[in-house]
Design a protein around this motif. Structure first.
Motif, PDB file in Angstrom:
ATOM      1  N   GLY A 154      86.464 -38.037   6.817  1.00 47.95           N
ATOM      2  CA  GLY A 154      87.877 -38.385   6.737  1.00 47.95           C
ATOM      3  C   GLY A 154      88.748 -37.701   7.766  1.00 47.95           C
ATOM      4  N   THR A 155      88.414 -36.446   8.104  1.00 45.55           N
ATOM      5  CA  THR A 155      89.290 -35.685   9.009  1.00 45.55           C
ATOM      6  C   THR A 155      88.590 -35.168  10.260  1.00 45.55           C
ATOM      7  OG1 THR A 155      88.833 -33.555   7.922  1.00 45.55           O
ATOM      8  CG2 THR A 155      90.601 -34.930   6.985  1.00 45.55           C
ATOM      9  N   GLY A 183      90.175 -40.042  12.417  1.00 44.51           N
ATOM     10  CA  GLY A 183      90.104 -40.045  10.953  1.00 44.51           C
ATOM     11  C   GLY A 183      89.588 -41.355  10.386  1.00 44.51           C
ATOM     12  N   LEU A 185      90.148 -43.112   6.947  1.00 43.94           N
ATOM     13  CA  LEU A 185      90.957 -42.995   5.736  1.00 43.94           C
ATOM     14  C   LEU A 185      90.166 -43.313   4.473  1.00 43.94           C
ATOM     15  CD1 LEU A 185      93.739 -42.462   4.522  1.00 43.94           C
ATOM     16  CD2 LEU A 185      94.281 -44.886   4.873  1.00 43.94           C
TER      17      LEU A 185
END
Length: 236
Positions: A154-155, A183, A185
């Motif tokens: 995600g990051t 990213g 999401l």
């Protein structure tokens, strides 16, 4: 009752893992596993409540009648959860606020009441505490694995905001794995938890199938070796 600690360990961490096999406590698994620090915080809290509640239930197992056994177990679990909640408010307040309702909901986690009824109510304090610790560890490791995968996808980072749990010593622990990562999401949204959880279950089942497929070959080979020893009298 004789207790096999090796079997308890294997069951809690693998064969009867609360998250991957029993599929219990799925709400916290899905709701708080969007980062490593959240997953680790809730995992440790659940482990402590599970180990302590198992020990407490074992201590009073002979003094409680069957008619009030379950309410007493719930009261013990609720009291221990409140203690953990107060400790988190005192020492990790920001993390406590992030985890929100999932901390008090440890009281209703099926894993804890299930182990109290199935194991702690029938065994001594030491083995019950160990069973609770191992089952809690198995649950925490699954939670942590999901948190790591979701945070990474995600990051593009790992161990962000670990100071919320471990204090100033972990302020600079953030590891940027992918530079200039845009990213993903979906990974940190609730559907991402279901996808990662499904992949972990599939991986465990695949490993179990591979191990099971090898067993007949090992048994046949062992049996053949035993026959050669009996016939020739020579150990290879």
């Amino acid at each position: 009752m004789s207790v096999n600690y090796r079997e308890l360990t294997i069951n809690g961490l693998w064969k009867n893992n609360p998250g991957l096999v029993q599929l219990l406590g799925l709400c916290p698994l899905m709701g708080t596993s969007n980062s490593t620090v959240n997953a680790l915080g809730l995992g440790i809290a659940t482990l402590l409540v599970l180990a302590c509640s198992n020990a407490a239930v074992s201590m009073i197992r002979n003094a409680v009648t069957p008619a009030i056994r379950l309410p007493v177990f719930v009261m013990i679990i609720a009291a221990l959860t409140t203690c953990i909640e107060l400790l988190m408010q005192a020492y990790t307040y920001q993390l406590y606020m992030i985890l929100g309702v999932f901390i008090p909901l440890i009281t209703t986690n099926c894993i804890i009441l299930g182990r109290a009824e199935a194991f702690a109510a029938k065994n001594n304090v030491l083995s019950s505490a160990y069973d609770g610790f191992i089952m809690g560890l198995g649950f925490a490791l699954v939670l942590l694995a999901i948190g790591i995968v979701r945070e990474l996808l995600g990051t593009g980072m790992l161990f962000a905001n670990m100071h919320l749990l471990l204090g100033p010593i972990a302020t600079n622990w953030t590891w940027v794995v992918f530079e200039n990562y845009q990213g993903f999401l979906l990974a940190i949204l609730p559907p991402g938890a279901f996808l990662v959880m499904g992949l972990l279950i599939a991986l465990k089942n695949h490993i179990d199938d591979r191990v099971l497929a090898r067993k007949p070959v090992e048994v046949v080979t062992s049996a053949a070796a035993d026959r050669r020893v009996r016939v020739t009298g020579v150990v290879e």
